[in-house]
Design an enzyme around this catalytic site. Structure first.
Site, PDB file in Angstrom:
ATOM      1  N   SER A  26      -0.662   5.881  -8.511  1.00  0.00           N
ATOM      2  CA  SER A  26      -1.077   5.564  -7.264  1.00  0.00           C
ATOM      3  C   SER A  26      -0.683   4.087  -6.945  1.00  0.00           C
ATOM      4  O   SER A  26      -0.261   3.651  -6.085  1.00  0.00           O
ATOM      5  CB  SER A  26      -2.246   6.124  -6.925  1.00  0.00           C
ATOM      6  OG  SER A  26      -2.257   7.507  -7.181  1.00  0.00           O
TER       7      SER A  26
ATOM      8  N   GLY B 285       1.236  13.982  -6.024  1.00  0.00           N
ATOM      9  CA  GLY B 285       0.252  13.696  -5.440  1.00  0.00           C
ATOM     10  C   GLY B 285      -0.418  12.307  -5.466  1.00  0.00           C
ATOM     11  O   GLY B 285      -0.929  11.575  -4.482  1.00  0.00           O
ATOM     12  N   ASP B 286      -0.171  11.782  -6.695  1.00  0.00           N
ATOM     13  CA  ASP B 286      -0.547  10.320  -7.098  1.00  0.00           C
ATOM     14  C   ASP B 286       0.503   9.353  -5.905  1.00  0.00           C
ATOM     15  O   ASP B 286      -0.157   8.591  -5.384  1.00  0.00           O
ATOM     16  CB  ASP B 286       0.032  10.226  -8.371  1.00  0.00           C
ATOM     17  CG  ASP B 286      -0.765  10.804  -9.257  1.00  0.00           C
ATOM     18  OD1 ASP B 286      -2.047  11.239  -9.090  1.00  0.00           O
ATOM     19  OD2 ASP B 286      -0.293  10.854 -10.496  1.00  0.00           O
ATOM     20  N   ALA B 287       1.609   9.739  -5.840  1.00  0.00           N
ATOM     21  CA  ALA B 287       2.652   9.027  -4.870  1.00  0.00           C
ATOM     22  C   ALA B 287       2.182   9.348  -3.541  1.00  0.00           C
ATOM     23  O   ALA B 287       2.131   8.445  -2.727  1.00  0.00           O
ATOM     24  CB  ALA B 287       3.927   9.538  -5.264  1.00  0.00           C
TER      25      ALA B 287
ATOM     26  N   GLY C 134      -0.508   6.671  -3.205  1.00  0.00           N
ATOM     27  CA  GLY C 134      -0.015   5.343  -3.226  1.00  0.00           C
ATOM     28  C   GLY C 134       0.515   5.028  -1.939  1.00  0.00           C
ATOM     29  O   GLY C 134       0.234   3.889  -1.231  1.00  0.00           O
TER      30      GLY C 134
END
Length: 341
Positions: free
Chosen positions: A67, A295-297, A300
């Site tokens: 992220s 999901g992390d992106a 971020g």
């Protein structure tokens, strides 16, 4: 423009070992798609087997680090973000440092003398992923490292904090220190539900820190698990998002906003007892490479606009943009520059 060190992340830095595998491999190691678990004894041989049997890619990962790297990429402003976590003194650890530097992230890693750098098996079947993390050194992070003046300086400098729920398994006292600092200094603290097992087996640690959360991220499966664990008689994601946003807060400075992604379905945002839904850009199936890091992106992308004090609509739009880019590539990787305006 984002100021230097405005966003700080803390988490488990892991080297992703990513491969497209087959159903036999999944059932052999009892792995379910779209899940994230910690490796048990039975999973240990799979890392070697993956390398021997499939075409493997090594990508610097770990949820929070992903992220932060994506936020840094979206901001295009070297040093706007910083990160802390624990790696080993080994080849993978050096790789991690090199990757962070290339990404423009200021990384202050705690280097453990005895444990190897953590790894995460990313098993991809039909574009969907499953994660099996062998934390190793990532599990050795100590709050003593955080308290060192050169590291605490990163905390002092930051105005926004993001920590994935996975870090609750490693250093809840570090999370508490940062959460209390954010609350006392009118800063913004955000976390992620991260995985069903965090909501189930680290419920007490999670509950202790929820009052400090200004932003809570998660996906629909995690939200439903959270609801079940807390005895809420609903699996309606919108209702759950509202209930999480209304959980008592440690400080009344900022209201809590809950942001729940649902894969290809609209993003649910709950604030002030109301829900807004934001559609995602649908991607033709043939363009999907893998969902690892999606999901992390999203987080971020979202944070990259939050630190610029953009409205929530823009934060979600940036999150959806970043996730859309990531799922068209292997792992949490991105082109040289974002095409977001």
């Amino acid at each position: 423009m984002a100021t230097e060190g405005i966003l700080l992340g803390m988490g488990n830095p892991l080297l992703d070992i990513s491969a497209v595998v087959d159903e036999d491999f999944m059932s052999k190691y009892d792995i379910k798609l779209n899940n994230a678990i910690l490796a048990e004894e039975k999973h240990i041989p799979m890392y070697e087997e993956m390398s021997a049997k499939y075409r493997v890619e090594y990508i610097a990962g770990g949820a929070t680090q992903n992220s932060i790297r994506v936020a840094q990429w979206m901001l295009q402003n070297p040093g706007a973000t910083s990160y802390m976590g624990c790696i080993g003194k080994d080849k993978f650890g050096e790789e991690m440092k090199h990757n962070a530097k290339l990404a423009g992230v200021t990384a202050h890693y705690y280097e453990d003398e005895s444990a190897p750098t953590g790894t995460c098996a990313v098993c991809v079947v039909g574009g969907e992923r499953s994660l099996i993390a062998n934390l190793s050194a990532a599990n050795c992070y100590k709050s003593e490292h955080l308290k060192r003046p050169e590291n605490w300086a990163l905390v002092e400098k930051a105005k926004y904090f993001y920590i994935a729920g996975f870090f609750l398994t490693v250093s809840p006292d570090s999370i508490q220190l940062v959460a209390e600092h954010a609350s006392a200094n009118n800063k913004y603290f955000s976390m992620n539900l991260s995985a069903p097992f965090i909501c189930e087996f680290f419920k007490d640690a999670q509950e202790k820190v929820i009052p400090y959360m200004d932003y809570v991220f998660g996906n629909e499966t995690e939200a439903r698990t959270f609801a079940k664990v807390h005895g809420w008689e609903t699996d309606n994601v919108e209702e759950i998002a509202i209930k999480i946003s209304q959980w008592p807060k440690a400080s009344g400075t900022h209201k809590r906003i809950t942001v729940i992604t649902q894969g290809a379905d609209p993003v649910v945002v709950a604030e002030d007892g109301k829900v807004k839904k934001f559609p995602v850009t649908l991607l033709p199936k043939e363009k999907l490479v893998d969902t690892n890091g999606a999901g992390d992106a999203f987080v971020g992308g979202f944070l990259s606009q939050l630190v610029l004090e953009k409205p929530i609509e823009e934060c979600v739009r940036a999150g959806n943009y970043a996730a859309n880019v990531i799922i068209q590539r292997s792992g949490c990787t991105y082109p040289e520059k974002p095409d977001f305006s």
